[in-house]
Write a protein that holds these residues in place. Structure first.
Motif, PDB file in Angstrom:
ATOM      1  N   SER A  18       0.870  -1.177   0.000  1.00 29.90           N
ATOM      2  CA  SER A  18       0.000   0.000   0.000  1.00 29.90           C
ATOM      3  C   SER A  18       0.899   1.216   0.000  1.00 29.90           C
ATOM      4  O   SER A  18       1.821   1.312   0.799  1.00 29.90           O
ATOM      5  CB  SER A  18      -0.885   0.002   1.244  1.00 29.90           C
ATOM      6  N   PHE A  19       0.625   2.164  -0.884  1.00 26.05           N
ATOM      7  CA  PHE A  19       1.519   3.292  -1.062  1.00 26.05           C
ATOM      8  C   PHE A  19       1.056   4.481  -0.232  1.00 26.05           C
ATOM      9  O   PHE A  19      -0.121   4.821  -0.206  1.00 26.05           O
ATOM     10  CB  PHE A  19       1.588   3.676  -2.555  1.00 26.05           C
ATOM     11  N   GLY A  20       2.029   5.155   0.419  1.00 25.28           N
ATOM     12  CA  GLY A  20       1.735   6.291   1.265  1.00 25.28           C
ATOM     13  C   GLY A  20       2.540   7.497   0.836  1.00 25.28           C
ATOM     14  O   GLY A  20       3.161   7.508  -0.212  1.00 25.28           O
ATOM     15  N   LEU A  21       2.559   8.494   1.695  1.00 24.96           N
ATOM     16  CA  LEU A  21       3.272   9.720   1.381  1.00 24.96           C
ATOM     17  C   LEU A  21       4.762   9.568   1.577  1.00 24.96           C
ATOM     18  O   LEU A  21       5.537  10.295   0.978  1.00 24.96           O
ATOM     19  CB  LEU A  21       2.736  10.868   2.268  1.00 24.96           C
ATOM     20  N   SER A  22       5.193   8.662   2.432  1.00 24.67           N
ATOM     21  CA  SER A  22       6.621   8.459   2.656  1.00 24.67           C
ATOM     22  C   SER A  22       6.952   6.995   2.464  1.00 24.67           C
ATOM     23  O   SER A  22       6.105   6.125   2.609  1.00 24.67           O
ATOM     24  CB  SER A  22       7.012   8.916   4.070  1.00 24.67           C
ATOM     25  N   ALA A  23       8.226   6.752   2.124  1.00 21.09           N
ATOM     26  CA  ALA A  23       8.642   5.383   1.838  1.00 21.09           C
ATOM     27  C   ALA A  23       8.690   4.567   3.121  1.00 21.09           C
ATOM     28  O   ALA A  23       9.119   5.040   4.165  1.00 21.09           O
ATOM     29  CB  ALA A  23      10.013   5.396   1.174  1.00 21.09           C
ATOM     30  N   ALA A  24       8.226   3.344   3.021  1.00 17.65           N
ATOM     31  CA  ALA A  24       8.291   2.421   4.150  1.00 17.65           C
ATOM     32  C   ALA A  24       8.769   1.079   3.640  1.00 17.65           C
ATOM     33  O   ALA A  24       8.496   0.695   2.504  1.00 17.65           O
ATOM     34  CB  ALA A  24       6.916   2.274   4.803  1.00 17.65           C
ATOM     35  N   SER A  25       9.509   0.375   4.485  1.00 11.91           N
ATOM     36  CA  SER A  25      10.029  -0.926   4.096  1.00 11.91           C
ATOM     37  C   SER A  25       8.893  -1.932   3.970  1.00 11.91           C
ATOM     38  O   SER A  25       8.005  -2.011   4.818  1.00 11.91           O
ATOM     39  CB  SER A  25      11.039  -1.409   5.135  1.00 11.91           C
ATOM     40  N   ILE A  26       8.934  -2.709   2.887  1.00 16.45           N
ATOM     41  CA  ILE A  26       7.936  -3.763   2.706  1.00 16.45           C
ATOM     42  C   ILE A  26       8.574  -5.146   2.688  1.00 16.45           C
ATOM     43  O   ILE A  26       7.890  -6.148   2.485  1.00 16.45           O
ATOM     44  CB  ILE A  26       7.135  -3.550   1.406  1.00 16.45           C
ATOM     45  N   GLY A  27       9.874  -5.206   2.893  1.00 14.89           N
ATOM     46  CA  GLY A  27      10.538  -6.500   2.933  1.00 14.89           C
ATOM     47  C   GLY A  27      12.005  -6.390   2.584  1.00 14.89           C
ATOM     48  O   GLY A  27      12.499  -5.317   2.239  1.00 14.89           O
ATOM     49  N   THR A  28      12.709  -7.491   2.701  1.00 10.08           N
ATOM     50  CA  THR A  28      14.128  -7.537   2.368  1.00 10.08           C
ATOM     51  C   THR A  28      14.412  -8.760   1.493  1.00 10.08           C
ATOM     52  O   THR A  28      13.669  -9.739   1.516  1.00 10.08           O
ATOM     53  CB  THR A  28      15.005  -7.615   3.633  1.00 10.08           C
ATOM     54  N   VAL A  29      15.486  -8.656   0.733  1.00  9.72           N
ATOM     55  CA  VAL A  29      15.941  -9.738  -0.125  1.00  9.72           C
ATOM     56  C   VAL A  29      17.435  -9.935   0.119  1.00  9.72           C
ATOM     57  O   VAL A  29      18.186  -8.961   0.168  1.00  9.72           O
ATOM     58  CB  VAL A  29      15.701  -9.416  -1.617  1.00  9.72           C
ATOM     59  N   THR A  30      17.864 -11.178   0.291  1.00  4.87           N
ATOM     60  CA  THR A  30      19.276 -11.477   0.471  1.00  4.87           C
ATOM     61  C   THR A  30      19.862 -11.995  -0.834  1.00  4.87           C
ATOM     62  O   THR A  30      19.348 -12.950  -1.413  1.00  4.87           O
ATOM     63  CB  THR A  30      19.494 -12.525   1.582  1.00  4.87           C
ATOM     64  N   LEU A  31      20.931 -11.350  -1.307  1.00  6.69           N
ATOM     65  CA  LEU A  31      21.571 -11.731  -2.547  1.00  6.69           C
ATOM     66  C   LEU A  31      22.638 -12.799  -2.302  1.00  6.69           C
ATOM     67  O   LEU A  31      23.014 -13.071  -1.164  1.00  6.69           O
ATOM     68  CB  LEU A  31      22.202 -10.498  -3.208  1.00  6.69           C
ATOM     69  N   ASP A  32      23.146 -13.374  -3.399  1.00  7.37           N
ATOM     70  CA  ASP A  32      24.130 -14.440  -3.284  1.00  7.37           C
ATOM     71  C   ASP A  32      25.425 -13.983  -2.620  1.00  7.37           C
ATOM     72  O   ASP A  32      26.143 -14.777  -2.024  1.00  7.37           O
ATOM     73  CB  ASP A  32      24.462 -15.005  -4.672  1.00  7.37           C
ATOM     74  N   ASN A  33      25.751 -12.689  -2.740  1.00  8.21           N
ATOM     75  CA  ASN A  33      26.998 -12.204  -2.153  1.00  8.21           C
ATOM     76  C   ASN A  33      26.851 -11.827  -0.682  1.00  8.21           C
ATOM     77  O   ASN A  33      27.762 -11.256  -0.088  1.00  8.21           O
ATOM     78  CB  ASN A  33      27.526 -11.007  -2.947  1.00  8.21           C
ATOM     79  N   GLY A  34      25.712 -12.139  -0.085  1.00  7.73           N
ATOM     80  CA  GLY A  34      25.498 -11.846   1.325  1.00  7.73           C
ATOM     81  C   GLY A  34      24.846 -10.510   1.588  1.00  7.73           C
ATOM     82  O   GLY A  34      24.506 -10.195   2.722  1.00  7.73           O
ATOM     83  N   ALA A  35      24.663  -9.702   0.545  1.00  4.33           N
ATOM     84  CA  ALA A  35      24.047  -8.386   0.718  1.00  4.33           C
ATOM     85  C   ALA A  35      22.561  -8.527   1.006  1.00  4.33           C
ATOM     86  O   ALA A  35      21.888  -9.387   0.446  1.00  4.33           O
ATOM     87  CB  ALA A  35      24.240  -7.545  -0.538  1.00  4.33           C
ATOM     88  N   THR A  36      22.066  -7.665   1.883  1.00  2.00           N
ATOM     89  CA  THR A  36      20.631  -7.602   2.143  1.00  2.00           C
ATOM     90  C   THR A  36      20.095  -6.311   1.549  1.00  2.00           C
ATOM     91  O   THR A  36      20.611  -5.231   1.828  1.00  2.00           O
ATOM     92  CB  THR A  36      20.344  -7.649   3.647  1.00  2.00           C
ATOM     93  N   VAL A  37      19.087  -6.432   0.701  1.00  2.00           N
ATOM     94  CA  VAL A  37      18.481  -5.284   0.038  1.00  2.00           C
ATOM     95  C   VAL A  37      17.119  -5.024   0.652  1.00  2.00           C
ATOM     96  O   VAL A  37      16.301  -5.935   0.769  1.00  2.00           O
ATOM     97  CB  VAL A  37      18.340  -5.542  -1.477  1.00  2.00           C
ATOM     98  N   GLN A  38      16.899  -3.783   1.073  1.00  2.00           N
ATOM     99  CA  GLN A  38      15.597  -3.394   1.608  1.00  2.00           C
ATOM    100  C   GLN A  38      14.733  -2.842   0.483  1.00  2.00           C
ATOM    101  O   GLN A  38      15.171  -1.991  -0.291  1.00  2.00           O
ATOM    102  CB  GLN A  38      15.764  -2.321   2.686  1.00  2.00           C
ATOM    103  N   LEU A  39      13.504  -3.345   0.384  1.00  2.00           N
ATOM    104  CA  LEU A  39      12.561  -2.893  -0.632  1.00  2.00           C
ATOM    105  C   LEU A  39      11.569  -1.925   0.004  1.00  2.00           C
ATOM    106  O   LEU A  39      11.004  -2.213   1.057  1.00  2.00           O
ATOM    107  CB  LEU A  39      11.818  -4.091  -1.215  1.00  2.00           C
ATOM    108  N   ASN A  40      11.361  -0.782  -0.641  1.00  2.00           N
ATOM    109  CA  ASN A  40      10.475   0.243  -0.106  1.00  2.00           C
ATOM    110  C   ASN A  40       9.212   0.362  -0.944  1.00  2.00           C
ATOM    111  O   ASN A  40       9.199  -0.002  -2.130  1.00  2.00           O
ATOM    112  CB  ASN A  40      11.195   1.599  -0.060  1.00  2.00           C
TER     113      ASN A  40
END
Length: 201
Positions: A18-40
């Motif tokens: 659900s989209f609002g006026l400010s960005a909020a985290s909706i989940g994270t994804v872990t890549l093969d290199n160990g990086a964690t990406v936050q999705l807004n």
């Protein structure tokens, strides 16, 4: 997860957000290199800074002789620490994106024991940006976290529209002076950025 799968994951998560006026985290994804990406929920994403120093919980009721014995770190833990260290060294964390504003670390300057940092900012935001605040996490040459500091990389004057960061512009920040960083152990210039606040007019 490879980068080629990231777009598909973004689509699935954004479709249910659900989209609002400010960005909020909706989940994270872990890549093969160990990086964690936050999705807004505003269709942006960012790397999440990682602590590269593994922590071990020690029960203080254990006899001193046991505490002093050699601890064997599982291979999987060693690999994770190595991957995270590689991520810090990759330079990927030197850039942060939020609300169509991108901040990239560009230069380090020393004045005695004070460290000066310069950043490049670009905007695709439809409004005039007056403040961009980031949290910078510093790592020593061994890729271990040593400090985290928060400061404004962009500070416009509210009554001077010419000082606003406008859509389509790329501009350099002023020099940001920080203390508490050991020059002798920061030769690799390792840091990660996270945008924590944006103000517009």
């Amino acid at each position: 997860m490879h980068f080629r799968h990231l777009q598909h994951t973004l689509f699935i998560l954004f479709s249910s957000a659900s989209f609002g006026l400010s960005a909020a985290s909706i989940g994270t994804v872990t890549l093969d290199n160990g990086a964690t990406v936050q999705l807004n929920d505003d269709h942006t994403w960012e790397y999440i800074a990682v602590n590269t120093e593994p922590t071990t919980k020690v029960d203080n009721t254990i006899a001193p002789a046991v505490i002093a014995s050699t601890t064997v770190i599982p291979a999987s833990t060693e690999k994770t620490a190595k991957d995270k260290s590689s991520l810090v060294r990759s330079g990927l964390l030197n850039t942060a994106v939020k609300s169509d504003i991108k901040v990239t670390f560009s230069e380090a300057i020393w004045r005695e024991q004070s460290l000066g940092l310069k950043f490049a900012l670009s905007s695709n935001n439809s409004e005039g940006v007056v403040i961009v605040k980031v949290a910078a996490t510093f790592y020593n040459d061994e890729a271990k976290q040593i400090s985290e500091q928060t400061f404004n990389v962009w500070q416009a004057s509210y009554r001077l529209p010419d000082t606003y960061l406008r859509k389509g512009e790329t501009r350099d920040s002023r020099i940001i002076w920080v203390d508490g960083i050991d020059k002798a152990n920061w030769t690799d210039k390792l840091l990660s950025l996270k945008i924590v606040e944006i103000e517009t007019r």
